[in-house]
Enzyme design. Structure first.
Site, mmCIF file in Angstrom:
data_model
loop_
_atom_site.group_PDB
_atom_site.id
_atom_site.type_symbol
_atom_site.label_atom_id
_atom_site.label_comp_id
_atom_site.label_asym_id
_atom_site.label_seq_id
_atom_site.Cartn_x
_atom_site.Cartn_y
_atom_site.Cartn_z
ATOM 1 N N GLU A 160 32.389 -48.847 23.493
ATOM 2 C CA GLU A 160 33.152 -50.371 22.855
ATOM 3 C C GLU A 160 32.800 -50.411 22.069
ATOM 4 O O GLU A 160 33.059 -51.768 22.008
ATOM 5 C CB GLU A 160 33.650 -50.469 23.958
ATOM 6 N N GLU B 23 36.509 -42.004 29.041
ATOM 7 C CA GLU B 23 37.121 -43.478 30.041
ATOM 8 C C GLU B 23 38.541 -42.676 30.157
ATOM 9 O O GLU B 23 39.250 -43.302 29.214
ATOM 10 C CB GLU B 23 36.341 -44.659 30.118
HETATM 11 O O1 AHR Z 1 35.366 -49.001 33.020
HETATM 12 C C1 AHR Z 1 35.474 -50.026 32.982
HETATM 13 C C2 AHR Z 1 34.756 -50.966 31.732
HETATM 14 O O2 AHR Z 1 35.799 -50.392 30.939
HETATM 15 C C3 AHR Z 1 33.807 -49.860 30.970
HETATM 16 O O3 AHR Z 1 32.865 -50.394 31.496
HETATM 17 C C4 AHR Z 1 33.365 -50.108 29.302
HETATM 18 O O4 AHR Z 1 33.331 -49.693 29.135
HETATM 19 C C5 AHR Z 1 35.338 -50.424 29.448
HETATM 20 O O5 AHR Z 1 36.080 -51.031 29.232
#
Ligand code: AHR
Length: 496
Positions: A172, A291
């Site tokens: 990110e 994610e």
């Molecule tokens: O999964 C929780 C968080 O969400 C992670 O650390 C990040 O990559 C995202 O913003």
């Protein structure tokens, strides 16, 4: 209400990659400490690995484990996590304002993946660090021996290289919350140079470059274009992240967010292909949805958490039944994109926005565990292009949302078609699936997950998938009733 799914074996989207059933484990809250690693607990083995967690992870059929973050990786010194445990430094984890003891590190992680039958998907720190740390880490992990870092690995107990195949170039990096946040130009250049040196150490790796952290970022789309401009020839996958919540307590708008998910994935595919066209390239960049999940229940509690604790309770969403329906419709959506989504990591796996929760006495399974487990177990094979008929509804943010969300997977090896179907409406639905040229023989299994209050959570472990005994096969057409607000699966034996 009526709903119909028609599929044709000759109209296939793509083979489903096993890696779409992957997950993220981050050094965050109680994911690693307490979750995976809990020395002294009666359920742990001599490594300190919770065996009840190992079993639950195996039950979910997880393939890759993305590790060690998440935001955590952007401030992580990997060298802290190897060598004798008593010599490892305790550090401030600035991403989650916690204390990191490094007692669970790289070698422990690799051992844990062996126990769980999973494979590593390792992220390098492109936040506070860069090219040098990345090249040293891959030399430590993948180089056979005879050099400083590979010999250190041997000295630390791993004679054979770990041979880690999949690597993420940071996390990110578009977000200003990220340690070492960069603009697209800066990150694109760094990712290109890092990919170059990593491939010089090991040319056989797969690389994932960081895309937008959410669709709402002001740089969404342009970030991907710029980053791919720099890295198109270096990388194999572009990452995307997506979480949904029901902050407004509007069930139908919540479940309709699968429409947004579908458009989000489709939009990123379009950006990748636009760069491909502009570059006159033969290469196609696929997606790592590394994610995805529901995440919102714990936000307030996390904002108020006391900083600088070891293994604090963070991001501990307790999922209810409507969240399970949301995860179900997200799974169907991502399988519809099986031609381009080759990696997908449920975020996360244990204790932190997770299907598996632990306390001192054992594990408890959240509502979202059940649809994920079924799709991971039986969603193997080829996605058949769905032709669907269903009544639709309008919600606050979406128009013409079908009450039915359904998909069929053809598993030629097992001569089986598996249908996943969700009824998002509050009325029962007469549902049929026409298998066209696939000769349906018998329904091997029919299940339904329904009947719970939408806000019911599963701490007491009463939720369970139930059989559906009201299914008829009329030639090649399966007929049944989908209960109101239900998640359903049908396994049909076919002969070709
Ligand atoms: O999964 C929780 C968080 O969400 C992670 O650390 C990040 O990559 C995202 O913003």
């Amino acid at each position: 209400m009526q709903g119909k799914l028609t599929v044709d074996p000759s109209n296939q989207i793509s083979k489903i990659d096993d890696r779409v059933y992957s997950a993220l484990i981050e050094h965050l809250g109680r994911a690693v400490y307490d979750g995976l690693y809990n020395p002294g607990n009666a359920k742990s083995d001599e490594n300190g690995f919770r065996q009840d967690v190992v079993k639950a992870v195996k039950d979910l059929g997880i393939d890759l484990i993305r590790y060690p973050g998440g935001n955590f990786v952007s401030g992580f010194n990997w060298e802290d996590s190897v060598g004798p445990k008593e010599d490892r430094p305790t550090r401030l984890d600035l991403a989650w304002r916690s204390i990191e003891t490094n007692q669970f590190g790289l070698h422990e992680f690799m051992k844990w993946t062996k126990q769980t039958g999973t494979r590593p998907d390792m992220a390098v720190n492109l936040g506070s660090r860069g090219i040098d740390a990345a090249r040293n880490l891959i030399e430590y992990c993948n180089f056979p021996g005879g050099t400083y870092w590979s010999d250190l690995r041997k000295k630390n107990g791993a004679d054979k290289p770990f041979n880690i195949k999949t690597w993420c170039l940071g996390n990110e990096m578009d977000g200003d919350w990220q340690i070492g946040h960069k603009n697209a130009e800066e990150y694109g250049r760094l990712a290109h140079e890092t990919a170059k040196v990593m491939r010089l150490v090991d040319p056989d790796i797969d690389l994932v470059v960081s895309g937008s952290s959410t669709r709402e970022m002001a740089t969404f789309g342009s970030w991907e274009e710029t980053v791919l401009d720099h890295t198109y020839d270096d990388v194999d996958y572009l990452s995307l992240h997506r979480y949904y919540g029901n902050e407004e307590n509007d069930l139908h708008n919540f479940l309709a967010k699968s429409v947004d998910f579908d458009e989000f994935i489709g939009g990123i595919v379009a950006v990748c292909d636009a760069v491909k066209a502009r570059k006159h390239s033969d290469k196609t960049i696929n997606l790592a949805l590394d994610e995805w999940n529901v995440w919102y229940h714990s936000h307030k509690q996390d904002d108020e958490a006391t900083p600088w604790q070891q293994a604090p309770h963070l991001l501990e969403d307790h999922y209810n039944f409507e969240d399970a329906l949301m995860v179900g419709t997200m799974l169907i959506t991502l399988l519809k994109h099986a031609d381009r989504v080759k990696i997908a990591c449920l975020a996360q796996l244990v204790n932190v926005i997770a299907p598996i929760m632990t306390d001192d006495n054992g594990v408890w399974l959240q509502s979202i565990f059940f649809p994920f487990m079924q799709v991971s177990k039986y969603g193997r094979g080829v996605t058949l292009a769905p032709k669907q008929e269903s009544a639709t509804y309008d919600s606050k943010d979406f128009k013409d949302v079908p009450y039915l969300d359904s998909l069929a997977v053809y598993n030629q090896e097992d001569s089986e078609v598996v249908v996943f179907a969700e009824n998002k409406g509050e009325d029962a639905m007469d549902f049929s699936t026409d298998l066209r040229d696939l000769n349906a023989k018998e329904v091997v299994e029919a299940t339904q997950f329904y009947g719970y209050d939408i806000k019911q959570t599963n701490e007491d472990q009463t939720m369970a998938i139930q059989p559906n005994n009201d299914v008829q096969l009329d030639g090649n057409v399966l007929k049944t009733t989908l209960q109101p607000l239900s998640w359903n699966m049908f396994r049909i034996k076919v002969s070709d």
